[in-house]
Design a protein around this motif. Structure first.
Motif, PDB file in Angstrom:
ATOM      1  N   UNK A  74      -0.124   4.068   2.070  1.00 14.09           N
ATOM      2  CA  UNK A  74       0.275   3.070   1.078  1.00 14.09           C
ATOM      3  C   UNK A  74      -0.829   2.980   0.026  1.00 14.09           C
ATOM      4  N   UNK A  75      -0.451   3.178  -1.238  1.00 14.99           N
ATOM      5  CA  UNK A  75      -1.409   3.160  -2.346  1.00 14.99           C
ATOM      6  C   UNK A  75      -1.263   1.844  -3.112  1.00 14.99           C
ATOM      7  N   UNK A  76      -2.391   1.236  -3.427  1.00 13.18           N
ATOM      8  CA  UNK A  76      -2.391   0.084  -4.340  1.00 13.18           C
ATOM      9  C   UNK A  76      -3.478   0.318  -5.381  1.00 13.18           C
ATOM     10  N   UNK A  77      -3.321  -0.350  -6.513  1.00 10.56           N
ATOM     11  CA  UNK A  77      -4.256  -0.172  -7.625  1.00 10.56           C
ATOM     12  C   UNK A  77      -4.935  -1.511  -7.905  1.00 10.56           C
ATOM     13  N   UNK A  78      -6.267  -1.490  -8.004  1.00 16.40           N
ATOM     14  CA  UNK A  78      -7.016  -2.707  -8.297  1.00 16.40           C
ATOM     15  C   UNK A  78      -6.899  -3.051  -9.776  1.00 16.40           C
ATOM     16  N   UNK A  79      -7.371  -4.222 -10.154  1.00 15.03           N
ATOM     17  CA  UNK A  79      -7.332  -4.632 -11.567  1.00 15.03           C
ATOM     18  C   UNK A  79      -8.164  -3.711 -12.446  1.00 15.03           C
ATOM     19  N   UNK A 133      -7.759   3.288  -7.281  1.00 15.27           N
ATOM     20  CA  UNK A 133      -6.676   3.439  -6.307  1.00 15.27           C
ATOM     21  C   UNK A 133      -7.249   3.352  -4.898  1.00 15.27           C
ATOM     22  N   UNK A 134      -6.559   2.591  -4.054  1.00 21.71           N
ATOM     23  CA  UNK A 134      -6.965   2.442  -2.659  1.00 21.71           C
ATOM     24  C   UNK A 134      -5.755   2.779  -1.789  1.00 21.71           C
ATOM     25  N   UNK A 135      -5.923   3.765  -0.920  1.00 21.19           N
ATOM     26  CA  UNK A 135      -4.868   4.149  -0.001  1.00 21.19           C
ATOM     27  C   UNK A 135      -5.212   3.664   1.397  1.00 21.19           C
ATOM     28  N   UNK A 136      -4.265   3.025   2.053  1.00 20.58           N
ATOM     29  CA  UNK A 136      -4.509   2.562   3.414  1.00 20.58           C
ATOM     30  C   UNK A 136      -3.522   3.238   4.360  1.00 20.58           C
ATOM     31  N   UNK A 137      -4.022   3.573   5.541  1.00 23.59           N
ATOM     32  CA  UNK A 137      -3.198   4.218   6.548  1.00 23.59           C
ATOM     33  C   UNK A 137      -3.823   3.980   7.921  1.00 23.59           C
ATOM     34  N   UNK A 138      -3.032   4.217   8.943  1.00 22.93           N
ATOM     35  CA  UNK A 138      -3.510   4.093  10.316  1.00 22.93           C
ATOM     36  C   UNK A 138      -3.448   5.459  10.967  1.00 22.93           C
TER      37      UNK A 138
END
Length: 85
Positions: A17-22, A26-31
């Protein structure tokens, strides 16, 4: 001097899951499901589920070239945190 380095090999439990900061990062999180060396009670294979973050280009490439169930190897560092509500 301190050393904080970890190498993990496991399978993605779901797509990254990718999210973008202000600021545009880009930060991708996964398990990552990492099997243990020993089988548990009843011969069942046990796994540890490690929450991971990838940043910028690494996050983009992980999203592009992997999917749920992909076998991946990662190298990084361990960081813990606490949360108070």
């Amino acid at each position: 001097m301190s050393i904080n380095r970890v190498v993990l090999v496991g399978r993605l439990t779901k797509d990254i899951e990718i999210r973008v900061t202000q600021s545009g990062a880009k930060i991708g999180s996964f398990t990552l499901a990492v099997q243990r060396n020993k089988a548990g009670a009843g011969g069942q294979v046990e796994a540890d589920f490690i929450r991971c973050l990838a940043f910028n280009k690494t996050a983009e490439n992980t999203e592009r070239y992997t999917h749920k169930g992909s076998l991946v190897g990662i190298e990084g560092r361990i960081q813990t945190g606490s949360y108070t509500d």
